[in-house]
Scaffold this active site. Structure first.
Site, mmCIF file in Angstrom:
data_model
loop_
_atom_site.group_PDB
_atom_site.id
_atom_site.type_symbol
_atom_site.label_atom_id
_atom_site.label_comp_id
_atom_site.label_asym_id
_atom_site.label_seq_id
_atom_site.Cartn_x
_atom_site.Cartn_y
_atom_site.Cartn_z
ATOM 1 N N GLU A 275 -37.310 -36.551 -4.611
ATOM 2 C CA GLU A 275 -36.042 -36.845 -5.301
ATOM 3 C C GLU A 275 -35.538 -38.245 -4.959
ATOM 4 O O GLU A 275 -35.044 -38.977 -5.819
ATOM 5 C CB GLU A 275 -34.989 -35.803 -4.923
ATOM 6 C CG GLU A 275 -35.344 -34.396 -5.370
ATOM 7 C CD GLU A 275 -34.442 -33.369 -4.710
ATOM 8 O OE1 GLU A 275 -33.370 -33.099 -5.259
ATOM 9 O OE2 GLU A 275 -34.794 -32.864 -3.631
ATOM 10 N N ASN B 289 -37.006 -27.809 -0.207
ATOM 11 C CA ASN B 289 -36.565 -28.848 -1.143
ATOM 12 C C ASN B 289 -37.464 -30.085 -1.079
ATOM 13 O O ASN B 289 -37.859 -30.501 0.004
ATOM 14 C CB ASN B 289 -35.123 -29.252 -0.839
ATOM 15 C CG ASN B 289 -34.141 -28.136 -1.136
ATOM 16 O OD1 ASN B 289 -34.400 -27.309 -2.016
ATOM 17 N ND2 ASN B 289 -33.055 -28.092 -0.409
ATOM 18 N N SER C 181 -24.580 -66.789 5.141
ATOM 19 C CA SER C 181 -25.652 -65.871 4.742
ATOM 20 C C SER C 181 -26.463 -65.422 5.956
ATOM 21 O O SER C 181 -27.418 -64.669 5.817
ATOM 22 C CB SER C 181 -26.568 -66.543 3.717
ATOM 23 O OG SER C 181 -27.030 -67.802 4.198
ATOM 24 N N TYR D 242 -29.927 -76.897 -7.838
ATOM 25 C CA TYR D 242 -29.411 -75.861 -6.943
ATOM 26 C C TYR D 242 -27.920 -75.658 -7.134
ATOM 27 O O TYR D 242 -27.154 -76.607 -7.283
ATOM 28 C CB TYR D 242 -29.686 -76.247 -5.471
ATOM 29 C CG TYR D 242 -29.160 -75.235 -4.479
ATOM 30 C CD1 TYR D 242 -29.909 -74.125 -4.126
ATOM 31 C CD2 TYR D 242 -27.882 -75.369 -3.928
ATOM 32 C CE1 TYR D 242 -29.420 -73.175 -3.232
ATOM 33 C CE2 TYR D 242 -27.380 -74.435 -3.033
ATOM 34 C CZ TYR D 242 -28.149 -73.335 -2.691
ATOM 35 O OH TYR D 242 -27.650 -72.403 -1.809
ATOM 36 N N GLN E 211 -27.712 -68.478 -3.372
ATOM 37 C CA GLN E 211 -27.765 -67.802 -2.077
ATOM 38 C C GLN E 211 -27.746 -66.278 -2.269
ATOM 39 O O GLN E 211 -28.184 -65.541 -1.402
ATOM 40 C CB GLN E 211 -26.571 -68.258 -1.224
ATOM 41 C CG GLN E 211 -26.514 -67.636 0.145
ATOM 42 C CD GLN E 211 -25.573 -68.391 1.065
ATOM 43 O OE1 GLN E 211 -25.898 -69.465 1.547
ATOM 44 N NE2 GLN E 211 -24.386 -67.849 1.288
ATOM 45 N N SER F 224 -32.704 -25.705 3.400
ATOM 46 C CA SER F 224 -31.288 -25.711 3.085
ATOM 47 C C SER F 224 -30.544 -25.076 4.246
ATOM 48 O O SER F 224 -31.039 -24.149 4.887
ATOM 49 C CB SER F 224 -31.040 -24.904 1.808
ATOM 50 O OG SER F 224 -29.705 -24.465 1.781
ATOM 51 N N LYS G 13 -35.182 -21.815 0.633
ATOM 52 C CA LYS G 13 -35.446 -23.083 -0.043
ATOM 53 C C LYS G 13 -36.449 -23.971 0.676
ATOM 54 O O LYS G 13 -36.515 -24.021 1.893
ATOM 55 C CB LYS G 13 -34.129 -23.867 -0.174
ATOM 56 C CG LYS G 13 -33.116 -23.158 -1.034
ATOM 57 C CD LYS G 13 -33.228 -23.571 -2.470
ATOM 58 C CE LYS G 13 -32.562 -24.903 -2.629
ATOM 59 N NZ LYS G 13 -31.947 -25.114 -3.888
ATOM 60 N N LYS H 158 -31.099 -63.377 -2.183
ATOM 61 C CA LYS H 158 -31.888 -62.784 -1.109
ATOM 62 C C LYS H 158 -31.574 -61.335 -0.785
ATOM 63 O O LYS H 158 -32.485 -60.502 -0.674
ATOM 64 C CB LYS H 158 -31.715 -63.620 0.165
ATOM 65 C CG LYS H 158 -32.522 -64.923 0.111
ATOM 66 C CD LYS H 158 -32.246 -65.836 1.272
ATOM 67 C CE LYS H 158 -31.029 -66.714 1.080
ATOM 68 N NZ LYS H 158 -31.101 -67.646 -0.057
ATOM 69 N N ASN I 246 -32.249 -77.349 0.427
ATOM 70 C CA ASN I 246 -32.610 -76.824 -0.899
ATOM 71 C C ASN I 246 -34.106 -76.553 -1.031
ATOM 72 O O ASN I 246 -34.508 -75.501 -1.538
ATOM 73 C CB ASN I 246 -32.137 -77.781 -1.990
ATOM 74 C CG ASN I 246 -30.620 -77.862 -2.032
ATOM 75 O OD1 ASN I 246 -29.934 -77.057 -1.398
ATOM 76 N ND2 ASN I 246 -30.092 -78.832 -2.773
ATOM 77 N N THR J 63 -46.730 -32.451 -23.724
ATOM 78 C CA THR J 63 -45.974 -33.489 -24.433
ATOM 79 C C THR J 63 -44.590 -32.866 -24.640
ATOM 80 O O THR J 63 -44.489 -31.644 -24.827
ATOM 81 C CB THR J 63 -46.591 -33.855 -25.793
ATOM 82 O OG1 THR J 63 -46.632 -32.687 -26.606
ATOM 83 C CG2 THR J 63 -48.010 -34.432 -25.640
ATOM 84 N N HIS J 64 -43.552 -33.653 -24.559
ATOM 85 C CA HIS J 64 -42.172 -33.130 -24.641
ATOM 86 C C HIS J 64 -41.897 -32.079 -23.563
ATOM 87 O O HIS J 64 -41.018 -31.234 -23.743
ATOM 88 C CB HIS J 64 -41.873 -32.516 -26.015
ATOM 89 C CG HIS J 64 -42.328 -33.340 -27.174
ATOM 90 N ND1 HIS J 64 -41.505 -34.206 -27.854
ATOM 91 C CD2 HIS J 64 -43.546 -33.439 -27.762
ATOM 92 C CE1 HIS J 64 -42.188 -34.804 -28.817
ATOM 93 N NE2 HIS J 64 -43.436 -34.347 -28.778
#
Ligand code: ARG
Length: 462
Positions: A294, A289, A27, A321, A326, A281, A287, A329, A114, A159-160
């Site tokens: 996003e 963006n 690890s 354990y 392991q 772009s 554009k 992480k 441990n 709403t919606h």
């Protein structure tokens, strides 16, 4: 030629591991991030071993100083990490032995990897809770500045994603302050619960050495030692609470990010992102963006993924354990890194964005957004039951739709043809400014309410 056995635990082994065994077992590729926590834990442990007479003061001094040398080697990139030594714990200890010789071998008295990994990881996650708290406070301050500037800027509430009622920009910004403040309290709760020390649980059963667990707990900033050594080495619920809090926070971030994507579009033009937070772009010159928004919107995927992954790793593991753990992480690191990045990016975007006030106001007036105000007027002024008022208003909306105009553009005669009690003062409630100003109920969108909430949050966040 066979590889030689592991120098840390290979006493009973004649041969070293298969190369693939070594690859799956190691690890060190990622848990090297725990080096500062591992060294802090070991230094506290060594001091305690000396204070309780388990090792000599001279040995403890050599260990504690040697560990600082190891830390500086790691920080400067001079540390010889070894995959054969599996993980950060054995890498640090082996290097300590190179540096100080025999006393290094006494460090692992009354301890196991441990409880060592449990304490390291807890310290790391605890630090992430603190960092999340700071980052969320900064984001709340950026939102609060927007809210204060635009306490009375009118915009459509949805709403919606359909125009519902006019609201204020400040009110909308403060909605997110509320959410992110709850996120802060979730991290704080998780931190308080995880702040107990597993060190001294040893492999699982505790130890016969006369250790002082309160001493190491205090040295590492924990409230107290954990009360059950089996629990101390077996659970990872602290990391799960962090990941669950991170997931909820990322979900909140994704909603704000989505709104920024929609609002900055050519169809909405509610906000203008600064150049610093926009990209162009390579083919379409017009554009701008909202890439950062996003990507923040997408980060929920990996963060929630880490939460599900660790839940799945831990599910059904017998106490105490198991090496499965392991796998706790790598994804937690990734989730934390990406949460911090998303919080920083969102804070930057929010601080730099400009609300397009005229567009917000024009949009607020569209979509018959004051229909509820009209219905409320019919109830208040003419004593109609709300259901009847709703019906009358519906007919007026249909009429306006037929004439391709908004509610305030209907004539009084138009109105009276649907209900003859309607008077000219009805037009007062059809304007969006009046609509928002009237919503003075506690927590409502009226600028007076928003300003009161801004004052409250300024106090909290100062
Ligand atoms: N690298 C290990 C982990 O992260 C450390 C604990 C190893 N313990 C053991 N009994 N093999 O879980």
């Amino acid at each position: 030629m066979t590889k030689s056995a592991n120098t840390m635990w290979g006493g009973r082994f004649a041969a070293g591991p298969d190369a693939i065994m070594e690859a799956i077992n190691a690890s060190i590729g990622y848990d090297r991030r725990l080096a500062p926590q591992d060294i802090a834990g070991s230094r506290a442990h060594a001091a305690m071993l000396a204070a309780t007479g388990i090792i000599s003061d001279n040995d403890a001094k050599a260990i504690r100083e040697g560990l600082l040398t190891v830390l500086s080697e790691i920080e400067t990139g001079d540390f010889p990490f070894s995959t054969a030594l599996e993980d950060i714990h054995m890498n640090v200890e082996a290097r300590l032995r190179d540096l100080i010789g025999e006393p290094a071998g006494r460090l692992h008295t009354a301890r196991s990897r441990n409880d060592q990994v449990a304490v390291d990881f807890r310290l790391w996650v605890r630090d992430q809770c603190d960092q999340a708290d700071e980052a969320l406070a900064a984001l709340c301050r950026a939102l609060l500045a927007q809210a204060e500037a635009g306490a009375d800027w009118v915009m459509p509430g949805f709403t919606h994603l359909q125009t519902a009622q006019p609201v204020t920009w400040g009110h909308h910004m403060l909605a997110y302050v509320e959410m992110f403040a709850r996120d802060r309290s979730r991290f704080a709760d998780a931190r308080a619960r995880m702040n107990t020390s597993p060190l001294g649980a040893a492999a699982l059963a505790g130890t016969s050495f006369p250790i002082d667990r309160q001493m190491t707990a205090t040295a590492l900033g924990f409230d107290r030692p954990m009360s059950n050594s089996l629990d101390a080495v077996a659970d990872r619920d602290f990391a799960l609470e962090f990941l669950a809090s991170a997931s909820i926070c990322a979900m909140h971030l994704s909603r704000l990010a989505e709104e920024l994507v929609i609002w900055s579009s050519a169809q909405f033009r509610f906000v203008k992102m600064s150049d610093k937070w926009s990209t162009g772009s390579s083919i379409m010159p017009q554009k701008r963006n909202p890439d950062a928004a996003e990507l923040i919107r997408a980060k929920i995927g990996r963060i929630f993924g880490a939460n599900v992954a660790l839940m799945t790793v831990m599910k059904g593991l017998p106490l105490t354990y198991s090496k499965d753990m392991q796998e706790d992480k790598e994804q937690t690191f990734d989730a934390a890194d990406n949460l911090m990045l998303a919080l920083a990016a969102m804070t930057g975007m929010v601080a730099d964005m400009t609300a397009e006030r005229d567009n917000l106001k024009a949009a607020a007036a569209g979509g018959f957004s004051t229909a509820t105000d009209l219905a409320d007027w019919l109830v208040r002024e003419l004593g109609l039951p709300f259901r009847d008022a709703h019906h009358v208003t519906g007919s007026l909306v249909a009429m306006a739709e037929g004439k391709d105009c908004d509610l305030p553009d209907l004539t009084l005669a138009d109105m009276q043809s649907v209900h003859d009690g309607i008077r000219a003062d009805v037009f007062d409630v059809l304007g969006v400014e009046n609509s928002v100003a009237s919503r003075t109920s506690f927590g409502g969108t009226a600028p007076s309410q928003v300003r009161a909430q801004v004052a409250h949050w300024k106090e909290v966040l100062k």
